[in-house]
Design a protein around this motif. Sequence first.
Motif, PDB file in Angstrom:
ATOM      1  N   PHE B  41       0.851  -1.190   0.000  1.00 14.57           N
ATOM      2  CA  PHE B  41       0.000   0.000   0.000  1.00 14.57           C
ATOM      3  C   PHE B  41       0.882   1.233   0.000  1.00 14.57           C
ATOM      4  N   PRO B  42       0.427   2.337  -0.612  1.00 16.17           N
ATOM      5  CA  PRO B  42       1.227   3.565  -0.554  1.00 16.17           C
ATOM      6  C   PRO B  42       1.346   4.050   0.897  1.00 16.17           C
ATOM      7  N   GLY B  43       2.533   4.391   1.284  1.00 20.61           N
ATOM      8  CA  GLY B  43       2.751   4.858   2.655  1.00 20.61           C
ATOM      9  C   GLY B  43       3.204   3.751   3.589  1.00 20.61           C
ATOM     10  N   PHE B  44       3.211   2.487   3.094  1.00 20.26           N
ATOM     11  CA  PHE B  44       3.608   1.354   3.937  1.00 20.26           C
ATOM     12  C   PHE B  44       4.667   0.526   3.224  1.00 20.26           C
ATOM     13  N   ARG B  45       5.612   0.017   4.002  1.00 17.26           N
ATOM     14  CA  ARG B  45       6.566  -0.921   3.415  1.00 17.26           C
ATOM     15  C   ARG B  45       5.828  -2.245   3.210  1.00 17.26           C
ATOM     16  N   LYS B  46       6.392  -3.087   2.347  1.00 14.88           N
ATOM     17  CA  LYS B  46       5.757  -4.379   2.055  1.00 14.88           C
ATOM     18  C   LYS B  46       5.634  -5.188   3.353  1.00 14.88           C
ATOM     19  N   GLY B  47       4.461  -5.712   3.613  1.00 14.62           N
ATOM     20  CA  GLY B  47       4.263  -6.552   4.790  1.00 14.62           C
ATOM     21  C   GLY B  47       3.979  -5.765   6.055  1.00 14.62           C
ATOM     22  N   LYS B  48       3.906  -4.418   5.971  1.00 10.19           N
ATOM     23  CA  LYS B  48       3.724  -3.622   7.183  1.00 10.19           C
ATOM     24  C   LYS B  48       2.344  -2.983   7.268  1.00 10.19           C
ATOM     25  N   ALA B  49       1.466  -3.287   6.312  1.00 11.66           N
ATOM     26  CA  ALA B  49       0.127  -2.681   6.333  1.00 11.66           C
ATOM     27  C   ALA B  49      -0.639  -3.202   7.544  1.00 11.66           C
ATOM     28  N   PRO B  50      -1.442  -2.318   8.192  1.00 12.86           N
ATOM     29  CA  PRO B  50      -2.161  -2.789   9.378  1.00 12.86           C
ATOM     30  C   PRO B  50      -3.289  -3.760   9.020  1.00 12.86           C
ATOM     31  N   ARG B  51      -3.584  -4.677   9.918  1.00 11.29           N
ATOM     32  CA  ARG B  51      -4.589  -5.725   9.705  1.00 11.29           C
ATOM     33  C   ARG B  51      -5.939  -5.125   9.302  1.00 11.29           C
ATOM     34  N   GLN B  52      -6.296  -3.988   9.970  1.00  9.64           N
ATOM     35  CA  GLN B  52      -7.587  -3.340   9.705  1.00  9.64           C
ATOM     36  C   GLN B  52      -7.728  -2.975   8.223  1.00  9.64           C
ATOM     37  N   MET B  53      -6.622  -2.461   7.683  1.00  5.67           N
ATOM     38  CA  MET B  53      -6.612  -2.051   6.291  1.00  5.67           C
ATOM     39  C   MET B  53      -6.754  -3.271   5.362  1.00  5.67           C
ATOM     40  N   LEU B  54      -6.036  -4.333   5.723  1.00  7.23           N
ATOM     41  CA  LEU B  54      -6.103  -5.565   4.935  1.00  7.23           C
ATOM     42  C   LEU B  54      -7.504  -6.155   4.977  1.00  7.23           C
ATOM     43  N   GLU B  55      -8.094  -6.092   6.171  1.00  7.08           N
ATOM     44  CA  GLU B  55      -9.438  -6.660   6.321  1.00  7.08           C
ATOM     45  C   GLU B  55     -10.419  -5.923   5.436  1.00  7.08           C
ATOM     46  N   LYS B  56     -10.247  -4.588   5.354  1.00  7.09           N
ATOM     47  CA  LYS B  56     -11.161  -3.806   4.534  1.00  7.09           C
ATOM     48  C   LYS B  56     -11.001  -4.143   3.052  1.00  7.09           C
ATOM     49  N   ARG B  57      -9.765  -4.286   2.623  1.00  7.92           N
ATOM     50  CA  ARG B  57      -9.511  -4.518   1.197  1.00  7.92           C
ATOM     51  C   ARG B  57      -9.689  -5.981   0.785  1.00  7.92           C
ATOM     52  N   PHE B  58      -9.144  -6.890   1.609  1.00  7.51           N
ATOM     53  CA  PHE B  58      -9.111  -8.310   1.183  1.00  7.51           C
ATOM     54  C   PHE B  58      -9.855  -9.239   2.135  1.00  7.51           C
ATOM     55  N   GLY B  59     -10.608  -8.635   3.091  1.00  6.75           N
ATOM     56  CA  GLY B  59     -11.236  -9.441   4.144  1.00  6.75           C
ATOM     57  C   GLY B  59     -11.971 -10.654   3.608  1.00  6.75           C
ATOM     58  N   GLN B  60     -12.885 -10.436   2.633  1.00  5.78           N
ATOM     59  CA  GLN B  60     -13.728 -11.529   2.170  1.00  5.78           C
ATOM     60  C   GLN B  60     -12.905 -12.619   1.464  1.00  5.78           C
ATOM     61  N   ASP B  61     -11.880 -12.178   0.701  1.00  3.47           N
ATOM     62  CA  ASP B  61     -11.027 -13.159  -0.006  1.00  3.47           C
ATOM     63  C   ASP B  61     -10.295 -14.043   0.991  1.00  3.47           C
ATOM     64  N   VAL B  62      -9.737 -13.370   2.034  1.00  4.11           N
ATOM     65  CA  VAL B  62      -8.981 -14.147   3.028  1.00  4.11           C
ATOM     66  C   VAL B  62      -9.914 -15.108   3.752  1.00  4.11           C
ATOM     67  N   VAL B  63     -11.106 -14.615   4.109  1.00  2.00           N
ATOM     68  CA  VAL B  63     -12.068 -15.480   4.819  1.00  2.00           C
ATOM     69  C   VAL B  63     -12.430 -16.679   3.936  1.00  2.00           C
ATOM     70  N   ASN B  64     -12.652 -16.433   2.649  1.00  2.10           N
ATOM     71  CA  ASN B  64     -12.995 -17.547   1.737  1.00  2.10           C
ATOM     72  C   ASN B  64     -11.853 -18.565   1.666  1.00  2.10           C
ATOM     73  N   ASP B  65     -10.614 -18.038   1.565  1.00  2.00           N
ATOM     74  CA  ASP B  65      -9.449 -18.933   1.501  1.00  2.00           C
ATOM     75  C   ASP B  65      -9.334 -19.769   2.767  1.00  2.00           C
ATOM     76  N   VAL B  66      -9.488 -19.074   3.914  1.00  2.00           N
ATOM     77  CA  VAL B  66      -9.347 -19.783   5.200  1.00  2.00           C
ATOM     78  C   VAL B  66     -10.451 -20.829   5.334  1.00  2.00           C
ATOM     79  N   ARG B  67     -11.658 -20.477   4.878  1.00  2.00           N
ATOM     80  CA  ARG B  67     -12.770 -21.428   4.955  1.00  2.00           C
ATOM     81  C   ARG B  67     -12.445 -22.677   4.130  1.00  2.00           C
ATOM     82  N   GLN B  68     -11.864 -22.462   2.953  1.00  2.00           N
ATOM     83  CA  GLN B  68     -11.511 -23.597   2.098  1.00  2.00           C
ATOM     84  C   GLN B  68     -10.406 -24.433   2.738  1.00  2.00           C
TER      85      GLN B  68
END
Lengths: 96, 424
Positions: B41-68
Amino acid sequence: MSTKRELYGVLKRPMITEKSSVQMQNGTYVFEVELESNKYQIAQAVRDIFGVTVAKVRTVRMKGRKNQRNRFGYFDEKDWKKAMVTLKKGETIEIT
Amino acid sequence: MQITVEKANACKRVIRAEVPADLVSTKLAEGFRDINKQVQFPGFRKGKAPRQMLEKRFGQDVVNDVRQTLADDVVRQAVDEHALKLLGQAELIEADDLKTGSPAKLTLEAEVYPEFELPNYKGLELKRETPKAADHEVYAVMRSEQVQKGELKPVEGPAAKGHLLRGSVKVTCGDETLLAQRRGLIEVGYGFVAGLVPKKGDKALVGAKAGETVTLAATLPADFPREDFRGKDATIEIEVVDISTFEGPSIAEVAKQRGYESEDAWREDVRGKLQSSKEADLDRAVEEQALKKVADATNMDLPEKFSQRKARELVQQQAFRMYQAGQTEEDVRAFLDENKDKGVEEVKAMLKRAFVTDAIARAERLVVTEEDINREINALAERVQRPADEIRTQFMQDGTLSGMREEMKTAKVLKLLRDKAKYV
């Protein structure tokens, strides 16, 4: 009492970066603000928009980079202002 | 993880699992950590984005992956604990929303190998004829070798005894086509056309001219391969392309050239080879008969979804072959629309035979050993003139080896059925 338009004229956007994320944990939120606005106006804008109590405002005038070049020629980036707003302990703003 | 398996029917199981809260949290945290390593993300080094931000952007994808991932873990555990033999992939039919700190319930549906009882497969009563290489078949083989050694000279005018007709032959019986347009050489006056004896005998094709179509009547013999046609009247149609005469060595001379002592010795050798090829064909027919009998006598529920999926795959494979053969997209689409629900019954019959074969192999402890595989690969290497190691490596890479193992196991089962059968 200022209108919403005036308030949003002061606060341009929240700055979400790695550093500001760490500061947020400690109750300090970073915004890009109108260059001519002062600490009092910033505090008032944050208070009225987010409904929180502002404890402290620190500002810094950021110098725009000079002699930048793009495909049209040379230009200077404009100066801008950054404000670090610290809220009263325990209060938070939802910014993502 | 607590797992229960319910039997929905003979080949369907419902797997219910309760995933504890800490496992859900760990898996979600792992999911977000993994995605954080990949995005910037702009303003963040790779791997340093906060969880909240990730959840907003990729939350559903991650949940689907984890469910699988959790569903896969559940299936793996269910297979281990309940000794399930799965057919295809298990399907997730119901799942709670995954939230950090809350347990989740997952329900999956899986198709398994059906449970069934094998009928008696030893001492099956089967029909087996004694194969016999007929004289005209032996002669046809020898004559064709002879023709290759000499020259065919075109002949003007009507065909006479001893001439060779080049043309295409079609054999029909009523509305059924028994032989469709096979091109070849026919000897005039020999008394056999396409393996059948024309009613006119050796005068059948005498007088035929190039370009004309000759129609002959014949009676299908008592040993005709298709039982229901034996003794019936058939029609032989021959489109004569040209007529020629053979000039070259006699059969006796060809026999000498091929290293036989006499024409009779060659004849006996050809007869022997034809006989064993017919034996092998009959063995295959008997095995087919035996497996069909056992499959017909077996009662089993067949996996519906798996069969439908397989049938669809087969239709798609056929469509792909049509594309490869240069057919237009409209034709292929029309074929797919027409056949989308077809083939399920065929696949079910195929599956039934496969399950029965597998069950017999297990009951009789028929296994394919490494020695069997090596023997087969060595024989193949000799046939295709390539090193055995190279073939083995190639088979291992493209997955042919497991197919070969299955094929050999099936062959062992079929041989057992054939050996233990009673012939009537």
